[in-house]
Motif scaffolding. Structure first.
Motif, short mmCIF file in Angstrom:
data_model
loop_
_atom_site.label_atom_id
_atom_site.label_comp_id
_atom_site.label_asym_id
_atom_site.label_seq_id
_atom_site.Cartn_x
_atom_site.Cartn_y
_atom_site.Cartn_z
N LEU A 97 0.83 -1.20 0.00
CA LEU A 97 0.00 0.00 0.00
C LEU A 97 0.86 1.25 0.00
CD1 LEU A 97 -2.88 -1.04 2.41
CD2 LEU A 97 -3.01 -0.72 -0.06
N ASN A 98 1.90 1.26 0.83
CA ASN A 98 2.82 2.41 0.84
C ASN A 98 3.54 2.56 -0.50
OD1 ASN A 98 2.42 3.49 3.41
ND2 ASN A 98 3.66 1.88 4.32
N LEU A 99 3.91 1.45 -1.10
CA LEU A 99 4.56 1.50 -2.40
C LEU A 99 3.65 2.15 -3.44
CD1 LEU A 99 7.02 0.60 -4.13
CD2 LEU A 99 5.78 -1.52 -4.54
N PHE A 100 2.39 1.76 -3.44
CA PHE A 100 1.44 2.33 -4.39
C PHE A 100 1.16 3.81 -4.11
CE2 PHE A 100 0.05 -2.17 -5.06
CZ PHE A 100 0.49 -2.25 -6.35
N VAL A 101 1.12 4.18 -2.84
CA VAL A 101 0.85 5.57 -2.47
C VAL A 101 1.99 6.47 -2.91
CG1 VAL A 101 0.61 7.14 -0.49
CG2 VAL A 101 -0.73 5.03 -0.59
N PHE A 102 3.22 6.03 -2.73
CA PHE A 102 4.37 6.88 -2.99
C PHE A 102 4.99 6.70 -4.38
CE2 PHE A 102 4.29 6.57 1.69
CZ PHE A 102 4.05 7.92 1.93
N THR A 103 4.32 5.97 -5.24
CA THR A 103 4.80 5.83 -6.62
C THR A 103 3.77 6.45 -7.55
OG1 THR A 103 3.79 3.65 -6.89
CG2 THR A 103 6.06 3.71 -6.09
N SER A 104 3.96 6.25 -8.82
CA SER A 104 3.07 6.88 -9.79
C SER A 104 1.81 6.07 -10.08
CB SER A 104 3.84 7.12 -11.09
OG SER A 104 4.26 5.87 -11.62
N VAL A 105 1.53 5.06 -9.30
CA VAL A 105 0.33 4.26 -9.52
C VAL A 105 -0.89 5.15 -9.26
CG1 VAL A 105 -1.02 2.30 -8.70
CG2 VAL A 105 1.46 2.10 -8.91
N LYS A 106 -1.76 5.23 -10.23
CA LYS A 106 -2.92 6.10 -10.13
C LYS A 106 -4.16 5.39 -9.60
CE LYS A 106 -0.72 9.50 -11.98
NZ LYS A 106 0.04 10.33 -11.12
N GLU A 107 -4.18 4.08 -9.74
CA GLU A 107 -5.38 3.35 -9.33
C GLU A 107 -4.98 2.03 -8.68
OE1 GLU A 107 -9.06 1.22 -11.56
OE2 GLU A 107 -8.50 3.22 -12.26
N PHE A 108 -5.61 1.73 -7.57
CA PHE A 108 -5.35 0.47 -6.87
C PHE A 108 -6.67 -0.01 -6.30
CE2 PHE A 108 -4.33 -1.74 -2.86
CZ PHE A 108 -3.57 -2.78 -3.38
N GLU A 109 -7.04 -1.23 -6.61
CA GLU A 109 -8.29 -1.80 -6.13
C GLU A 109 -7.96 -3.02 -5.29
OE1 GLU A 109 -11.98 -3.96 -8.19
OE2 GLU A 109 -11.59 -1.92 -8.91
N ALA A 110 -8.41 -3.02 -4.04
CA ALA A 110 -8.09 -4.11 -3.12
C ALA A 110 -9.36 -4.87 -2.74
CB ALA A 110 -7.42 -3.56 -1.87
N ARG A 111 -9.17 -6.09 -2.34
CA ARG A 111 -10.25 -6.92 -1.83
C ARG A 111 -9.76 -7.59 -0.54
NH1 ARG A 111 -12.32 -5.54 -5.96
NH2 ARG A 111 -13.46 -6.46 -7.63
N TRP A 112 -10.65 -7.73 0.42
CA TRP A 112 -10.34 -8.48 1.63
C TRP A 112 -10.87 -9.89 1.40
CZ3 TRP A 112 -13.27 -11.35 4.98
CH2 TRP A 112 -12.63 -11.76 6.15
N ILE A 113 -10.03 -10.89 1.62
CA ILE A 113 -10.43 -12.29 1.48
C ILE A 113 -10.03 -12.99 2.76
CG2 ILE A 113 -10.13 -14.43 0.18
CD1 ILE A 113 -9.21 -12.68 -2.19
N GLY A 114 -10.99 -13.61 3.43
CA GLY A 114 -10.63 -14.32 4.64
C GLY A 114 -11.82 -14.85 5.42
N TRP A 115 -11.47 -15.49 6.52
CA TRP A 115 -12.47 -16.07 7.42
C TRP A 115 -13.07 -14.96 8.26
CZ3 TRP A 115 -11.70 -17.73 12.89
CH2 TRP A 115 -12.80 -18.45 13.37
N LEU A 116 -14.37 -14.99 8.45
CA LEU A 116 -15.08 -13.95 9.18
C LEU A 116 -15.02 -14.12 10.69
CD1 LEU A 116 -18.27 -13.83 6.95
CD2 LEU A 116 -16.37 -12.21 6.96
N GLY A 117 -14.58 -15.28 11.14
CA GLY A 117 -14.54 -15.53 12.57
C GLY A 117 -15.84 -16.07 13.12
N ILE A 118 -16.74 -16.46 12.23
CA ILE A 118 -18.02 -17.03 12.65
C ILE A 118 -18.25 -18.35 11.92
CG2 ILE A 118 -19.09 -14.80 13.17
CD1 ILE A 118 -20.57 -15.04 10.48
N ASN A 119 -19.05 -19.21 12.54
CA ASN A 119 -19.42 -20.46 11.91
C ASN A 119 -20.82 -20.29 11.34
OD1 ASN A 119 -19.59 -23.12 11.07
ND2 ASN A 119 -20.34 -23.82 13.05
#
Length: 80
Positions: free
Chosen positions: A17-39
């Motif tokens: 994230l810091n790399l993208f913020v401090f470079t010339s990247v104009k667009e970054f789209e992230a997704r969270w993937i993981g366990w929710l902590g519930i059954n």
């Protein structure tokens, strides 16, 4: 879903994230993937929750209680 997929540690994610913020990247789209902590064993409930979370760019992973128990009590507490 197309694109680049990878699993990162939280430290690596912060670095990227810091790399993208401090470079010339104009667009970054992230997704969270993981366990929710519930059954949530009900497939209909999983489907409804997944649809609601995908709109917010969360992709839930559902684990059954046995896997969670083996991971937490086995791997995390005995190995780490």
């Amino acid at each position: 879903i197309k694109g680049f997929w990878a699993i990162f540690s939280i430290e690596t994610l912060y670095f990227l994230l810091n790399l993208f913020v401090f470079t010339s990247v104009k667009e970054f789209e992230a997704r969270w993937i993981g366990w929710l902590g519930i059954n949530l064993p009900d497939e209909i409930g999983q489907s409804v929750l997944t649809r609601a979370l995908v709109e917010k760019r969360y992709i839930p992973i559902f684990l059954d209680e046995k896997i969670v128990h083996q991971y937490y009590n086995g791997y995390c507490n005995n190995i780490l």
